[in-house]
Structures are given as structure tokens and as C-alpha cells.
Design a protein around this motif. Structure first.
Motif, PDB file in Angstrom:
ATOM      1  N   LEU A 149      47.890  46.967  40.477  1.00 38.78           N
ATOM      2  CA  LEU A 149      47.451  46.079  39.401  1.00 38.78           C
ATOM      3  C   LEU A 149      45.964  46.289  39.116  1.00 38.78           C
ATOM      4  N   TYR A 150      45.185  46.504  40.164  1.00 37.34           N
ATOM      5  CA  TYR A 150      43.779  46.874  39.987  1.00 37.34           C
ATOM      6  C   TYR A 150      43.678  48.183  39.200  1.00 37.34           C
ATOM      7  N   VAL A 151      44.499  49.169  39.594  1.00 37.00           N
ATOM      8  CA  VAL A 151      44.431  50.493  38.962  1.00 37.00           C
ATOM      9  C   VAL A 151      44.747  50.403  37.476  1.00 37.00           C
ATOM     10  N   SER A 152      45.859  49.759  37.118  1.00 35.31           N
ATOM     11  CA  SER A 152      46.239  49.677  35.705  1.00 35.31           C
ATOM     12  C   SER A 152      45.206  48.882  34.917  1.00 35.31           C
ATOM     13  N   GLY A 153      44.657  47.812  35.520  1.00 34.52           N
ATOM     14  CA  GLY A 153      43.623  47.055  34.838  1.00 34.52           C
ATOM     15  C   GLY A 153      42.367  47.878  34.610  1.00 34.52           C
ATOM     16  N   GLY A 154      41.976  48.654  35.621  1.00 34.33           N
ATOM     17  CA  GLY A 154      40.806  49.514  35.476  1.00 34.33           C
ATOM     18  C   GLY A 154      41.001  50.576  34.416  1.00 34.33           C
ATOM     19  N   ARG A 155      42.211  51.129  34.320  1.00 34.83           N
ATOM     20  CA  ARG A 155      42.497  52.128  33.299  1.00 34.83           C
ATOM     21  C   ARG A 155      42.396  51.525  31.903  1.00 34.83           C
ATOM     22  N   MET A 156      42.861  50.285  31.762  1.00 36.38           N
ATOM     23  CA  MET A 156      42.770  49.627  30.460  1.00 36.38           C
ATOM     24  C   MET A 156      41.315  49.400  30.066  1.00 36.38           C
ATOM     25  N   THR A 183      44.338  40.990  33.533  1.00 40.73           N
ATOM     26  CA  THR A 183      42.968  40.933  33.033  1.00 40.73           C
ATOM     27  C   THR A 183      41.988  40.614  34.155  1.00 40.73           C
ATOM     28  N   PHE A 184      42.351  39.666  34.995  1.00 42.22           N
ATOM     29  CA  PHE A 184      41.491  39.249  36.107  1.00 42.22           C
ATOM     30  C   PHE A 184      41.206  40.418  37.048  1.00 42.22           C
ATOM     31  N   PHE A 185      42.275  41.091  37.504  1.00 37.19           N
ATOM     32  CA  PHE A 185      42.099  42.189  38.449  1.00 37.19           C
ATOM     33  C   PHE A 185      41.447  43.415  37.789  1.00 37.19           C
ATOM     34  N   GLY A 186      41.731  43.635  36.502  1.00 36.10           N
ATOM     35  CA  GLY A 186      41.137  44.767  35.809  1.00 36.10           C
ATOM     36  C   GLY A 186      39.621  44.672  35.746  1.00 36.10           C
ATOM     37  N   ALA A 187      39.100  43.479  35.479  1.00 31.48           N
ATOM     38  CA  ALA A 187      37.656  43.291  35.414  1.00 31.48           C
ATOM     39  C   ALA A 187      37.011  43.551  36.775  1.00 31.48           C
ATOM     40  N   ILE A 188      37.680  43.091  37.841  1.00 32.58           N
ATOM     41  CA  ILE A 188      37.146  43.322  39.186  1.00 32.58           C
ATOM     42  C   ILE A 188      37.138  44.811  39.513  1.00 32.58           C
ATOM     43  N   GLU A 189      38.234  45.503  39.201  1.00 34.43           N
ATOM     44  CA  GLU A 189      38.322  46.940  39.482  1.00 34.43           C
ATOM     45  C   GLU A 189      37.222  47.709  38.771  1.00 34.43           C
ATOM     46  N   ALA A 190      36.895  47.284  37.531  1.00 30.10           N
ATOM     47  CA  ALA A 190      35.902  48.011  36.736  1.00 30.10           C
ATOM     48  C   ALA A 190      34.479  47.503  36.976  1.00 30.10           C
ATOM     49  N   ASP A 191      34.315  46.534  37.902  1.00 26.01           N
ATOM     50  CA  ASP A 191      32.998  45.963  38.193  1.00 26.01           C
ATOM     51  C   ASP A 191      32.339  45.397  36.933  1.00 26.01           C
ATOM     52  N   ILE A 192      33.146  44.666  36.148  1.00 30.97           N
ATOM     53  CA  ILE A 192      32.670  44.043  34.920  1.00 30.97           C
ATOM     54  C   ILE A 192      32.483  42.544  35.168  1.00 30.97           C
TER      55      ILE A 192
END
Length: 492
Positions: A149-156, A183-192
Motif C-alpha cells: 500500500l505504501y508502494v502503490s501510494g508512492g507511485r501515485m 492517500t494516507f500511506f502514499g504521503a508517508i511513503e513519498a515523505d510529503i
């Protein structure tokens, strides 16, 4: 975990080779040994898992759909889809070299193999389907799945081209649903730097507007109807919105006309060059996909993750797999999950334009892309109106038409029986909040003409109501999802 850059540099042949290898390994190492549901299916159908070597071999595995996930007599049915390894199954199904390699890796890192397996397979997180017509179905995540979930969020986030010094506000409703957590995990993965407000139900529109104006994010993400509601409210208050550069929409189909409505509000409030992205995801996949930046009237399609899943496009009537680029129903197969696992899951989503390979004409990535022209097959209803008795009507067509009429501020459609008699004919009532300058008589005619042209059904009545009443009817500020189309027909 493959890097996004390496995945988007693969050509069609390389993608196919990668998927074939991963599919064969996934089914033989994880699915058949540990899935109660699929082991039973394979044994009953006499399917040798070792013979599933390519994407084309998936045809030997039966489709599943939402009905397979629900059993009123067994509310724990969802557990059958969870991988359940134990010592006996591992010893029986895992090749000795594979098991020794796993044990050696754990030992070298100072851990026990049992602890590593528990971390990889044990369910620790849960989301649910929305359950509009059936009871919500649980889908479980292990730590391995959360990493995905982190990975897919970071890719987005990378697709959206959001940089580390930007700020985002997550306006998706706070709930155990995919959109919020992706959305929550994606922001964390991308350090946003991000703020998750929980949407209107948690902080209210006034609270969200205050956060928006104080934080001044470059990007906001949320449900289309609530994003529109919040931006319209900001416009009413006369706020400058020039800081907004990107809007990401999820949980509903987004048309070019709807994107333009949002863009017009931001531009009227000082914004320039705003990008508006559509996304696509469903609970069963535990992942989401997104468009890359384009002009509002264009769509790149959704960039897929061919190292994580396989999609097929099938004829919804025959189940026959169709060629690339053809229209059909979308079928999902996981290749890299650990808790809840789906193979050949019929999404009920009809994709016009199917899938395409090759370089994206907008961002240049060599990626597999899914057309964004998607409608729900399950939205087909037999309304049995007196004028067109027996006609099949796709409810999404109503949404597309009414969302795309610029003179409409908000709308709701209600399906009911004449005199509330279950044996009477169906009636369609359209509630409309028009723009202040709209001519109501001309707008009524336009609505009737466009709905009749798109659905062959004219509404029985159009009622104009003020915005505050419409907001209450839609439950924009109190519900996780707006009440856009209401079917209040009594049961026979």
C-alpha cells in the motif's frame, strides 16, 4: 520490491515475461498451499497449479465475483480468502531450497523464521467494501500488504509529480475504506507533509476551509462531490485559491466536464494551470491507480502496476478474454499479496477502450495503462417505466449527463413508485440547484433532452431547490459518500 522507474521502462514482452514468472511462483508458493478457498477450487476442478505458467493459463481458473464473497449463513466467509500457512503446509508445499533460503535470510538478520513468516502473513489491518447493497465485506492486510500500500501510494504521488517541499490535504472521509488509507500511506511513503482531515463529516466544511487557507497546500485529494462543495464554499467566501496546483479525485468516475467545473472555480479565484487527476481503485485489490498530468479534456488512462497484478478484459456475457484495446469487463488477479487474495475477480466494471501498452503520450513512461472510461455493470437497473417497460438503464449515464451540465450547481435523482404503490409504474424525480444566472425553464428542457438522449427515459418531474436544502439531501457534510441517486421504491 521493484522500483517504479524500472517497471515503467519495460516493454510489452518484458512485462509479459515478468508477469508469467510471478504468477506461476505466486500460485504455487502462496495461493495453492495456503488459501482454503482456492485450494478447494483447484482440487474440485482438477487444476494442477504447476500448469499455471502464463497469463493465458488463467483461463483454467474459474471467475469469482462479489457473490462468492458473501454468505448470509456464514458471515466469516471472507476468512476463506485469507492465506493461512502452518508448519505442515510449509513442509509439504515449499521446496526445500526455498525454505532453506528463507531460514538463512532470517538467521543472517538475527530473527527467527517463525517471526518473519508471522510478519509476512498475519492479518493486522482491515478495510471494508462500502456495502451499499450487501453487508460490508472485510479485506485483510498483513504487514507485507501494507508495504505494498505504501508502494502503490508512492507511485501515485510520483505520477502526480508532487515534490517533497509541497504540502497536501487529504479530504477523503475517515473510514476503514481504501481511498483514505491509500492517500494516507502514499504521503508517508513519498515523505510529503500532509494533513488528513477526515472530510466534511469529521471537521465540517468550515473546519476544512480554515485548514485549507492556513496550510495553503499545492494538492488536495478527496471525493469529487465534496471537493466541489468545498471549493464552491471557498469561492463564496471570496478566498484566493492561487496556491492550488493539483486536485486528485477518487471513489467516483470523473468526466472532463466535471474537471473543468473545478478548474473554473480555481481560476476564478486566482489559480492558474491546475491539474486535475482521476484515480481508480476497489477494495478487493487493496490498491489504487492514477492518471498522469494532462489537460482537463484529456486522460492518460490509469497507469497500472504489472509487477503486482494482472488485469484481463472479458466479454461480460460469455467470459471470453478480449484483445488489448477492446471494450469489456475488468477482471483482477493479484500476484503479490499475502492476507486476502483474489484470483480472476470480476470487478463488475466495464472499460471502454480496454488496456494499452507502449509509451504514455503525456508522461513518456513505458507502462501498461487502463482506459479511464469505466462504468459499473452492476448499475444496470430495470426501471420498468410505463413508456419503456423492460428497458435496461445504466444509472451512471444519469450521473454523467447531470454532472456535465454547467448550469447545474448540484443535483440528486430519486427513483420511486407512483403513489408509493409497489405495483405502480416507476417515476424519476430530479432535484436541481441551478446557478444563480440560469434560466430554470430553459434548464428544465435541457435536462429532459439530455437525459432522454442518453438513457431513452425522461424524468417525470424536475424540482428546483436551494443549495442549503440540497446539501442536506445529499448529506455532503455528514455521510462518507453523498446520496446522489436514491432508489426509494418499496419492496413488493
Amino acid at each position: 520490491m521493484n522500483s517504479w522507474k524500472s517497471i515503467t521502462s519495460l516493454n510489452q514482452g518484458q512485462i509479459k515475461a515478468l508477469q508469467n514468472q510471478r504468477l506461476h511462483s505466486f500460485i504455487n508458493t502462496h495461493v495453492y498451499p495456503f488459501s482454503p478457498f482456492y485450494r478447494k477450487i483447484f482440487d474440485e476442478k482438477k487444476i494442477d497449479p504447476r500448469q499455471i505458467r502464463t497469463k493465458e493459463d488463467l483461463k483454467h481458473i474459474p471467475f469469482i465475483s462479489k457473490s462468492d464473497l458473501i454468505d448470509k449463513n456464514n458471515p466469516q466467509k471472507y476468512k476463506d480468502f485469507i492465506l493461512q500457512p502452518d508448519k505442515e503446509k510449509i513442509s509439504r508445499y515449499w521446496p526445500k531450497p526455498y525454505l532453506w533460503a528463507m531460514a538463512a535470510k532470517s538467521l543472517l538478520q538475527g530473527r527467527r523464521l517463525e517471526d518473519d513468516l508471522a510478519k509476512e502473513y498475519r492479518p493486522i489491518f482491515m478495510t471494508f467494501t462500502t456495502g451499499t447493497t450487501n453487508a460490508p465485506v472485510a479485506f485483510m492486510y498483513s504487514r507485507y500488504d501494507l508495504d505494498n500500500l505504501y508502494v502503490s501510494g508512492g507511485r501515485m504521488v510520483e505520477l502526480f509529480d508532487i515534490n517533497g517541499d509541497e504540502r497536501i490535504i487529504n479530504l477523503f472521509p475517515f473510514a476503514p475504506h481504501l481511498a483514505f488509507w491509500q492517500t494516507f500511506f502514499g504521503a508517508i511513503e513519498a515523505d510529503i507533509f500532509s494533513l488528513s482531515t477526515g472530510g466534511g463529516k469529521v471537521m465540517g466544511t468550515e473546519g476544512n476551509l480554515t485548514a485549507l487557507m492556513r496550510m495553503k497546500p499545492s494538492t488536495i485529494l478527496g471525493v469529487p462531490s465534496y471537493i466541489y462543495h468545498l471549493l464552491r464554499y471557498a469561492q463564496e467566501k471570496g478566498h484566493d485559491l492561487s496556491f492550488l496546483k493539483k486536485i486528485v479525485l477518487g471513489a467516483a468516475k470523473v468526466t472532463p466536464a466535471y474537471k473543468q467545473k473545478l478548474s473554473d472555480i480555481i481560476c476564478a479565484q486566482g489559480g492558474k494551470g491546475v491539474y486535475i487527476f482521476g484515480t481508480y481503485g476497489f477494495t478487493e485489490s487493496r490498491s489504487a491507480w492514477a492518471e498522469c498530468p494532462t489537460e482537463n479534456h484529456l486522460s492518460s488512462g490509469y497507469h497500472l502496476y504489472p509487477d503486482k497484478e494482472i488485469f484481463e478484459i472479458i466479454d461480460p456475457d460469455t467470459g471470453q478474454v478480449k484483445d488489448d484495446g477492446a471494450d469489456g469487463e475488468l477482471v483482477y488477479t493479484s500476484m503479490d499479496s499475502r492476507a486476502s487474495v483474489m484470483l480472476r475477480y470480476r470487478t463488475g466494471d466495464f472499460v471502454k477502450g480496454g488496456m494499452s501498452y507502449g509509451p504514455c503520450p503525456y508522461c513518456g513512461r513505458m507502462s501498461l495503462r487502463l482506459s479511464s472510461d469505466i462504468t459499473r455493470l452492476s448499475d444496470n437497473k430495470d426501471l420498468q417505466l410505463s413508456k419503456v417497460k423492460g428497458t435496461l438503464v445504466n444509472l451512471s449515464h444519469f450521473s454523467e449527463v447531470l454532472n456535465d451540465i454547467p448550469q447545474i450547481e448540484e443535483w440528486q435523482l430519486e427513483i420511486r413508485k407512483h403513489n408509493n404503490d409497489p405495483y405502480e409504474v416507476d417515476e424519476i424525480i430530479v432535484y436541481v440547484t441551478p446557478h444563480a444566472e440560469a434560466d430554470q425553464m430553459a434548464l428544465s428542457k435541457l435536462i429532459i433532452d439530455k437525459l432522454t438522449g442518453a438513457t431513452e427515459i425522461a424524468p417525470n418531474h424536475i424540482e428546483f431547490i436551494p443549495l442549503n436544502e440540497m446539501i442536506k439531501r445529499l448529506e455532503l457534510e455528514t455521510a462518507n459518500k453523498e446520496k446522489r441517486i436514491l432508489d426509494i421504491r418499496p419492496k413488493v
